[in-house]
Design a protein around this motif. Structure first.
Motif, PDB file in Angstrom:
ATOM      1  N   THR A 256       0.852  -1.439  -0.180  1.00  0.00           N
ATOM      2  CA  THR A 256       0.001   0.066  -0.075  1.00  0.00           C
ATOM      3  C   THR A 256       0.918   1.348   0.063  1.00  0.00           C
ATOM      4  OG1 THR A 256      -1.893  -1.175   1.423  1.00  0.00           O
ATOM      5  CG2 THR A 256      -1.527   1.389   1.663  1.00  0.00           C
ATOM      6  N   LEU A 257       2.050   1.308   0.944  1.00  0.00           N
ATOM      7  CA  LEU A 257       2.831   2.440   0.995  1.00  0.00           C
ATOM      8  C   LEU A 257       3.762   2.712  -0.426  1.00  0.00           C
ATOM      9  CD1 LEU A 257       2.751   4.370   3.385  1.00  0.00           C
ATOM     10  CD2 LEU A 257       1.945   1.805   3.899  1.00  0.00           C
ATOM     11  N   ASP A 258       3.821   1.443  -0.983  1.00  0.00           N
ATOM     12  CA  ASP A 258       4.613   1.682  -2.294  1.00  0.00           C
ATOM     13  C   ASP A 258       3.790   2.539  -3.432  1.00  0.00           C
ATOM     14  OD1 ASP A 258       6.745  -0.075  -1.622  1.00  0.00           O
ATOM     15  OD2 ASP A 258       5.792  -1.973  -2.295  1.00  0.00           O
ATOM     16  N   ILE A 259       2.624   2.209  -3.277  1.00  0.00           N
ATOM     17  CA  ILE A 259       1.583   2.943  -4.317  1.00  0.00           C
ATOM     18  C   ILE A 259       1.432   4.300  -3.822  1.00  0.00           C
ATOM     19  CG2 ILE A 259      -0.732   3.187  -5.255  1.00  0.00           C
ATOM     20  CD1 ILE A 259      -1.036   0.190  -4.522  1.00  0.00           C
ATOM     21  N   LEU A 260       1.273   4.742  -2.560  1.00  0.00           N
ATOM     22  CA  LEU A 260       1.101   5.967  -1.714  1.00  0.00           C
ATOM     23  C   LEU A 260       2.523   6.909  -2.150  1.00  0.00           C
ATOM     24  CD1 LEU A 260      -0.579   7.956  -0.578  1.00  0.00           C
ATOM     25  CD2 LEU A 260       0.284   7.301   1.657  1.00  0.00           C
ATOM     26  N   ALA A 261       3.575   6.336  -1.744  1.00  0.00           N
ATOM     27  CA  ALA A 261       4.894   6.930  -1.798  1.00  0.00           C
ATOM     28  C   ALA A 261       5.138   7.235  -3.309  1.00  0.00           C
ATOM     29  CB  ALA A 261       5.987   6.259  -1.183  1.00  0.00           C
ATOM     30  N   SER A 262       4.878   6.396  -4.261  1.00  0.00           N
ATOM     31  CA  SER A 262       5.041   6.709  -5.635  1.00  0.00           C
ATOM     32  C   SER A 262       4.279   7.930  -6.229  1.00  0.00           C
ATOM     33  CB  SER A 262       4.877   5.453  -6.555  1.00  0.00           C
ATOM     34  OG  SER A 262       3.539   5.191  -6.548  1.00  0.00           O
TER      35      SER A 262
ATOM     36  N   GLN B 107       5.324  11.059  -4.746  1.00  0.00           N
ATOM     37  CA  GLN B 107       6.747  11.492  -5.538  1.00  0.00           C
ATOM     38  C   GLN B 107       6.337  12.239  -6.485  1.00  0.00           C
ATOM     39  OE1 GLN B 107       9.848  11.069  -4.206  1.00  0.00           O
ATOM     40  NE2 GLN B 107      10.532  12.289  -5.741  1.00  0.00           N
ATOM     41  N   GLU B 108       5.331  12.034  -7.267  1.00  0.00           N
ATOM     42  CA  GLU B 108       4.773  12.788  -8.630  1.00  0.00           C
ATOM     43  C   GLU B 108       4.334  13.951  -8.004  1.00  0.00           C
ATOM     44  OE1 GLU B 108       2.041  10.452 -10.724  1.00  0.00           O
ATOM     45  OE2 GLU B 108       3.210   8.615 -10.990  1.00  0.00           O
ATOM     46  N   LEU B 109       3.678  14.176  -7.100  1.00  0.00           N
ATOM     47  CA  LEU B 109       3.086  15.422  -6.753  1.00  0.00           C
ATOM     48  C   LEU B 109       3.973  16.256  -5.681  1.00  0.00           C
ATOM     49  CD1 LEU B 109      -0.357  13.883  -5.968  1.00  0.00           C
ATOM     50  CD2 LEU B 109       0.637  15.146  -8.160  1.00  0.00           C
ATOM     51  N   ASN B 110       5.193  15.712  -5.168  1.00  0.00           N
ATOM     52  CA  ASN B 110       5.858  16.084  -4.333  1.00  0.00           C
ATOM     53  C   ASN B 110       6.065  17.653  -4.374  1.00  0.00           C
ATOM     54  OD1 ASN B 110       7.021  16.065  -1.536  1.00  0.00           O
ATOM     55  ND2 ASN B 110       8.708  14.850  -2.294  1.00  0.00           N
TER      56      ASN B 110
ATOM     57  N   LYS C 212      12.727  11.972   1.665  1.00  0.00           N
ATOM     58  CA  LYS C 212      12.233  12.922   2.132  1.00  0.00           C
ATOM     59  C   LYS C 212      10.960  13.477   1.299  1.00  0.00           C
ATOM     60  CE  LYS C 212      15.327  15.042   5.574  1.00  0.00           C
ATOM     61  NZ  LYS C 212      15.212  16.026   6.139  1.00  0.00           N
ATOM     62  N   ALA C 213      10.006  14.126   1.975  1.00  0.00           N
ATOM     63  CA  ALA C 213       8.798  14.725   1.217  1.00  0.00           C
ATOM     64  C   ALA C 213       8.457  15.782   1.528  1.00  0.00           C
ATOM     65  CB  ALA C 213       7.719  13.593   1.348  1.00  0.00           C
ATOM     66  N   GLY C 214       7.310  16.603   1.299  1.00  0.00           N
ATOM     67  CA  GLY C 214       6.967  17.908   1.696  1.00  0.00           C
ATOM     68  C   GLY C 214       6.224  17.676   3.042  1.00  0.00           C
ATOM     69  N   LEU C 215       6.152  18.595   3.665  1.00  0.00           N
ATOM     70  CA  LEU C 215       5.547  18.423   4.999  1.00  0.00           C
ATOM     71  C   LEU C 215       4.264  17.797   4.871  1.00  0.00           C
ATOM     72  CD1 LEU C 215       6.087  21.912   6.884  1.00  0.00           C
ATOM     73  CD2 LEU C 215       7.299  19.740   7.199  1.00  0.00           C
ATOM     74  N   LEU C 216       3.122  17.979   4.258  1.00  0.00           N
ATOM     75  CA  LEU C 216       2.079  17.331   3.983  1.00  0.00           C
ATOM     76  C   LEU C 216       2.111  16.037   3.641  1.00  0.00           C
ATOM     77  CD1 LEU C 216      -0.420  20.306   2.659  1.00  0.00           C
ATOM     78  CD2 LEU C 216       0.056  19.484   4.982  1.00  0.00           C
ATOM     79  N   GLU C 217       2.794  15.835   2.638  1.00  0.00           N
ATOM     80  CA  GLU C 217       3.052  14.490   2.094  1.00  0.00           C
ATOM     81  C   GLU C 217       3.601  13.382   2.983  1.00  0.00           C
ATOM     82  OE1 GLU C 217       4.106  17.206   0.591  1.00  0.00           O
ATOM     83  OE2 GLU C 217       3.426  17.360  -1.584  1.00  0.00           O
TER      84      GLU C 217
END
Length: 452
Positions: free
Chosen positions: A56-62, A65-68, A81-86
């Motif tokens: 599940t996290l593979d899908i969400l993280a990918s 990453q596109e929207l990061n 790392k990601a943005g705060l909200l992400e």
């Protein structure tokens, strides 16, 4: 502009809660609350690390990453790392995806730590908060989430998933406290959070269920940041004529929001899970594991498994033939089967493969459960008939609940079992040491880095 009809101040329970949160200091917390916070942080980090490898996290993280946005906060267990909200969204979902995270059962069934700690750890990397700051904010998150749930007593019956709805309030309150918002802006943070609150029980057993926890974390963080900049909301998001406890519950009890406020800290009534499934299933699992250990029951010789449980169990976990690991976490028959067959109910018992295993399927078909309104939600009776003999047991309080808590060593061992496969023994031991003196730490941003 805010156009609410203003009630006398002593009737504005949202404002009174916000005042309590804005004014809360570490010195206000009793030792039991500080100890509960340390336990909760360690337990949740382990759950998140174990969940970090879930598909599940593979899908969400990918997708994230596109929207990061600008990479500002650590994604636990994934060396990124990601943005705060992400980051709040991803970490919040990973903390809940295995249904292994802690549960408050004091009038609500709420997994507060996934939304609250995911929001706080993301914020900590930009605010440089201390361990004491984190503990206060964490405790305030429990106050908001649990108390708003108590003020909305029929909320769960309406089909809402409380970790999504109440979790948003909890994360909003916690983030507001960590940011040091004043009373007025804390009211607005609660209002902005409340208007985003969502999550339906219909999605139980799917990837969306844990997504609710991630969205709650992200929503709460966003609510507090908006309030910090002057974004406003209703002043009566809970008790107003169209407030949360009026429209999200068929019964409203707004006074519950402030009953015992400042003298009873809800974090001290938190519970921890020894099993990776819905918490209402734990009494029955305890019962069957104990029967197996006591009488050496051979699963192949079992002819029937009969359970008497709290009505909420059947309302939540009536899945008879789960076909996936996520669905099996909400199946009373599956949980009974793995408990008796394996003598365990950890992450290995809730995989897709285990849900389809013929030996488990056979035991599921021999399992029946009935509701008993005289039982508490942490209590169960079990009867097993095997090889012509009948075995019975009563579990008064499930392991991990307030009435039968896991001790500190059990919490530590659970954390290590979850964390070591992801970050290794050395770093896992360092996290244990770090959290053991959480209130003395000067910079919490070191903690997510240890768990990267």
């Amino acid at each position: 502009m805010n156009t609410d009809k203003q009630l006398p101040e002593d009737e504005q329970v949202t404002r009174l809660l916000a005042r309590h949160i804005a004014n809360a200091r570490f010195s206000d917390l009793p030792p039991a609350a500080v100890a509960a916070a340390r336990r909760g942080v360690l337990d949740w980090l382990g759950c998140a690390l174990a969940g970090s490898r879930h598909a599940t996290l593979d899908i969400l993280a990918s997708v994230m990453q596109e929207l990061n946005g600008q990479p500002q906060a650590t994604v636990l267990g994934r060396d990124s790392k990601a943005g705060l909200l992400e980051a709040a969204l991803i970490n919040g979902q990973m903390g809940h995806v295995l249904d292994y995270d802690d549960t408050h059962m004091g009038g609500v069934v709420l997994h507060a730590s996934s939304p609250v700690l995911a929001a706080l750890l993301a914020l900590s990397e930009t605010t440089k908060a201390s361990g004491a700051d984190l503990i206060v904010a964490y405790a305030c998150g429990f106050e908001a989430g649990v108390r708003i749930g108590q003020a909305s007593p029929e909320h769960h019956r309406g089909g809402w998933h409380l970790t999504g709805t109440l979790g948003t309030f909890a994360a909003s309150a916690a983030a507001a406290r960590l940011l040091g918002l004043d009373e007025q802006r804390t009211v607005h943070a609660l209002g902005i959070g409340g208007t985003q609150a969502g999550g339906m029980q219909q999605n139980r057993g799917t990837m969306c269920k844990s997504f609710h926890a991630g969205k709650a974390a992200s929503n709460g963080l966003l609510a507090a940041k908006l309030a910090q900049k002057g974004f406003d909301s209703s002043m009566q998001i809970v008790e107003g004529n169209r407030g949360f406890c009026r429209i999200y519950s068929s019964v409203a009890a707004p006074q519950a929001l402030v009953d015992g406020l400042g003298t009873r800290w809800e974090i001290t009534r938190n519970g921890h899970k020894p099993y990776a499934c819905g918490v209402v299933l734990h009494p029955a699992i305890d019962a069957l594991i104990q029967l197996r250990k006591t009488y050496a029951i051979e699963p192949a010789k079992v002819s029937s498994i009969s359970l008497r449980v709290h009505p909420l169990v059947l309302a939540i976990t009536a899945v008879v033939e789960p076909r996936t690991g996520l669905k099996s976490k909400f199946s009373i028959s599956h949980c009974a089967a793995v408990a008796l067959h394996d003598g365990a109910a950890g992450t290995a018992q809730y995989t897709d493969a285990r849900a389809l295993d013929p030996a488990i399927t056979a035991l599921r078909l021999k399992t029946s459960a009935v509701a008993d309104e005289t039982l508490r939600n942490d209590e169960a009776h079990a009867t097993v008939v095997a090889d012509g003999k009948t075995y019975e047991i009563h579990v008064d309080h499930a392991t991990g609940t307030v009435g039968n808590p896991m001790d500190d060593d059990a919490i530590r061992q659970k954390f290590l079992a979850n964390a070591v496969p992801v970050i290794g023994k050395d770093r896992a031991d360092k996290v244990c040491e770090w959290v053991a003196s959480l209130e003395k730490q000067s910079d919490v941003s070191q903690l997510p880095v240890l768990c990267a």
